[in-house]
Design a protein around this motif. Structure first.
Motif, PDB file in Angstrom:
ATOM      1  N   ILE A 106      -9.237   3.130  -1.294  1.00 43.31           N
ATOM      2  CA  ILE A 106      -8.262   4.229  -1.331  1.00 43.31           C
ATOM      3  C   ILE A 106      -7.054   3.811  -0.496  1.00 43.31           C
ATOM      4  O   ILE A 106      -7.174   3.530   0.704  1.00 43.31           O
ATOM      5  CB  ILE A 106      -8.887   5.543  -0.834  1.00 43.31           C
ATOM      6  CG1 ILE A 106     -10.091   5.839  -1.759  1.00 43.31           C
ATOM      7  CG2 ILE A 106      -7.875   6.668  -0.844  1.00 43.31           C
ATOM      8  CD1 ILE A 106     -10.801   7.123  -1.493  1.00 43.31           C
ATOM      9  N   LYS A 150     -16.608   8.758   5.004  1.00 43.30           N
ATOM     10  CA  LYS A 150     -16.602   7.304   5.205  1.00 43.30           C
ATOM     11  C   LYS A 150     -16.259   6.879   6.636  1.00 43.30           C
ATOM     12  O   LYS A 150     -16.340   5.693   6.965  1.00 43.30           O
ATOM     13  CB  LYS A 150     -15.573   6.647   4.256  1.00 43.30           C
ATOM     14  CG  LYS A 150     -15.879   6.742   2.784  1.00 43.30           C
ATOM     15  CD  LYS A 150     -16.922   5.734   2.314  1.00 43.30           C
ATOM     16  CE  LYS A 150     -16.457   4.304   2.299  1.00 43.30           C
ATOM     17  NZ  LYS A 150     -17.495   3.360   1.902  1.00 43.30           N
ATOM     18  N   ALA A 199       0.822  -1.218   0.000  1.00 45.80           N
ATOM     19  CA  ALA A 199       0.000   0.000   0.000  1.00 45.80           C
ATOM     20  C   ALA A 199       0.855   1.267   0.000  1.00 45.80           C
ATOM     21  O   ALA A 199       0.463   2.285  -0.591  1.00 45.80           O
ATOM     22  CB  ALA A 199      -0.939   0.004   1.207  1.00 45.80           C
ATOM     23  N   MET A 249     -12.079  11.595   3.665  1.00 46.91           N
ATOM     24  CA  MET A 249     -12.332  10.183   4.012  1.00 46.91           C
ATOM     25  C   MET A 249     -12.989  10.062   5.394  1.00 46.91           C
ATOM     26  O   MET A 249     -13.883   9.233   5.597  1.00 46.91           O
ATOM     27  CB  MET A 249     -11.018   9.386   3.998  1.00 46.91           C
ATOM     28  CG  MET A 249     -10.571   8.976   2.625  1.00 46.91           C
ATOM     29  SD  MET A 249     -11.709   7.798   1.846  1.00 46.91           S
ATOM     30  CE  MET A 249     -11.216   6.249   2.563  1.00 46.91           C
ATOM     31  N   PHE A 298      -5.626   3.938   3.583  1.00 42.08           N
ATOM     32  CA  PHE A 298      -6.744   4.167   4.517  1.00 42.08           C
ATOM     33  C   PHE A 298      -7.327   2.836   4.957  1.00 42.08           C
ATOM     34  O   PHE A 298      -7.340   1.868   4.197  1.00 42.08           O
ATOM     35  CB  PHE A 298      -7.853   4.998   3.848  1.00 42.08           C
ATOM     36  CG  PHE A 298      -7.505   6.456   3.762  1.00 42.08           C
ATOM     37  CD1 PHE A 298      -7.883   7.341   4.766  1.00 42.08           C
ATOM     38  CD2 PHE A 298      -6.769   6.936   2.690  1.00 42.08           C
ATOM     39  CE1 PHE A 298      -7.547   8.686   4.699  1.00 42.08           C
ATOM     40  CE2 PHE A 298      -6.426   8.276   2.608  1.00 42.08           C
ATOM     41  CZ  PHE A 298      -6.814   9.156   3.613  1.00 42.08           C
ATOM     42  N   ASP A 324       0.897   3.656   6.282  1.00 43.87           N
ATOM     43  CA  ASP A 324       1.411   3.779   4.917  1.00 43.87           C
ATOM     44  C   ASP A 324       1.133   5.142   4.307  1.00 43.87           C
ATOM     45  O   ASP A 324       1.852   5.578   3.399  1.00 43.87           O
ATOM     46  CB  ASP A 324       0.809   2.681   4.028  1.00 43.87           C
ATOM     47  CG  ASP A 324       1.317   1.316   4.429  1.00 43.87           C
ATOM     48  OD1 ASP A 324       2.519   1.197   4.705  1.00 43.87           O
ATOM     49  OD2 ASP A 324       0.506   0.376   4.510  1.00 43.87           O
TER      50      ASP A 324
END
Ligand SMILES: CC(C)(COP(=O)(O)OP(=O)(O)OC[C@H]1O[C@@H](n2cnc3c(N)ncnc32)[C@H](O)[C@@H]1OP(=O)(O)O)[C@@H](O)C(=O)NCCC(=O)NCCS
Length: 375
Positions: free
Chosen positions: A256, A305, A225, A301, A259, A312
């Motif tokens: 994404i 969400k 990632a 985000m 995340f 990362d």
């Protein structure tokens, strides 16, 4: 009862190495909070802690560091491999092959002998040699000159200098890199560590178990990632596009990169210190674009969400500011995580039982084999 997809929520074993405390979103290596470790110790002190159960005193650290410095060189067979490797090959594959070759040329690596003493030496050899492999596999396969390790430099100074092909002693750069190595070192029964334990539990050797783990770490849902984060930030390219593209990705139900986390649902305790050091680097080098884009993505985000960045995410932009080639982000993660893998392999070997779960069969019911002419 059906199995949980991805073994979510399943307790697969015990460990005394690290604790992921989901209730406080914190991470502890053998009882020490990682944020305190980042503040007060170096990566090699943390490596010692993971392998030997506690932090070293001055004499213990000195001999640990001396062993690491004396064993940085790698055999010529690896330099030959790197020179003949195609440019498009991924450095994680070269790292995987290199660990297997290091196991092949270690005359003490005899199948079936997995004593703690032998495992500790193999672990230290890998900790010492993996930076040389990571830097030079990339350099030689890209047609650049090899950079041999320098015993006069600390672990992180030497690793960064080999990667960049010039001596790096800038204290903020070295501190940022060393801190990322501490943060990446260990994380419970994550996918690569679990795969290492599965291999170790067959009584296969430490090199083979690390090689298994490298293959698992490579995937973008795990260690891979960090590379994908940087490709994504570059694709977005400017802060004024960040919100729009993040919303588009959410609408398209894309994952994404950087995340989310299987365990942490309200934030990853490792991101704070990495983000702070990355921002200090950005100020020092006067390059704010990656953090501007990242801040907007993070805000979007969380708002839309309720999903938070993992380590990362800030590590990728910090590595980019340090000038590290993107293809090396996951191999660097591996050079750090080898400490956690090794500790888990030793823990597994010291109290072993074959790891072999069952599964529910959901295929066709019994049927007869037809002659090939009738199929
Ligand atoms: C880390 C990861 C694999 C965890 O996976 P998981 O525990 O199986 O979580 P799930 O995939 O079941 O996600 C749960 C929900 O959150 C969403 N979600 C999780 N991570 C997401 C992300 N990075 N981007 C967008 N949505 C995400 C899922 O789409 C899912 O939504 P749904 O319930 O509407 O289908 C996942 O968050 C992910 O793919 N992240 C991106 C890769 C990454 O950064 N990996 C490094 C991890 S340290």
């Amino acid at each position: 009862m059906r199995a949980n997809k991805g073994l979510a929520g399943l307790i697969a074993g015990d460990t005394a190495i690290s604790k992921v405390d989901v209730s406080t979103s914190s991470l502890w290596y053998r009882g020490y909070d990682i944020n305190e470790l980042c503040e007060k110790t170096s990566f090699l002190e943390v490596a010692y802690l993971l392998l030997h159960n506690d932090l070293p005193n001055i004499a213990q650290l000195k001999s640990f560091e001396e062993f690491e410095k004396e064993n940085r060189d790698i055999p010529d067979i690896l330099y030959d491999l790197f020179k003949s490797a195609p440019k498009y090959g991924h450095p994680m594959d070269l790292l995987n092959q290199s660990v297997s070759i290091l196991g092949t040329v270690d005359e003490k690596n005899i199948l079936g002998t997995n004593s703690q003493e032998e495992n500790l030496i193999k672990s230290m050899l890998l900790i010492s040699k993996m930076p040389t492999v990571v830097a030079n596999s990339y350099r030689l396969s890209q047609g650049l000159k090899a950079v041999k390790p320098d015993k006069n430099l600390s672990y992180s100074e030497n690793f960064l200098s080999m990667i960049l092909g010039k001596e790096v002693k800038d204290s903020l750069s070295v501190k940022t890199f060393d801190t990322s190595m501490i943060l990446y070192a260990e994380h419970g029964y994550n996918a690569s560590t679990f795969s290492a334990r599965v291999t170790a539990a067959t009584l296969s050797d430490l090199y083979s178990a690390v090689s298994t783990a490298i293959g698992t770490l490579k995937g973008p849902l795990h260690g891979g990632a960090n590379e994908q984060v940087m490709y994504m930030l570059k694709e977005i390219g400017s802060a004024d596009r960040a919100e729009k593209i993040t919303l588009e990705k959410i609408r398209n139900k894309e994952k994404i990169m950087g995340f989310g986390h299987r365990l942490y649902r309200t934030g990853d305790s490792r991101t704070g210190v990495m983000k702070r050091l990355g921002k200090e680097l950005a100020t020092k080098f006067d390059v704010s674009i990656w953090h501007d884009i990242s801040d907007i993505m993070e805000k979007t985000m969380i708002e839309k969400k309720d999903i938070y960045p993992n380590l990362d995410f800030p590590a990728a932009s910090a590595y980019y500011l340090l000038g590290i080639p993107i293809e090396l982000y996951t191999p660097i993660f591996a050079a750090s995580r080898v400490t956690g893998w090794a500790a888990h392999i030793i823990e597994q070997h010291n109290d072993n039982r074959l790891i072999r779960p069952s599964c529910d069969y959901v295929g066709p019911s019994a049927r007869n084999v037809q002659s090939i002419l009738k199929r």
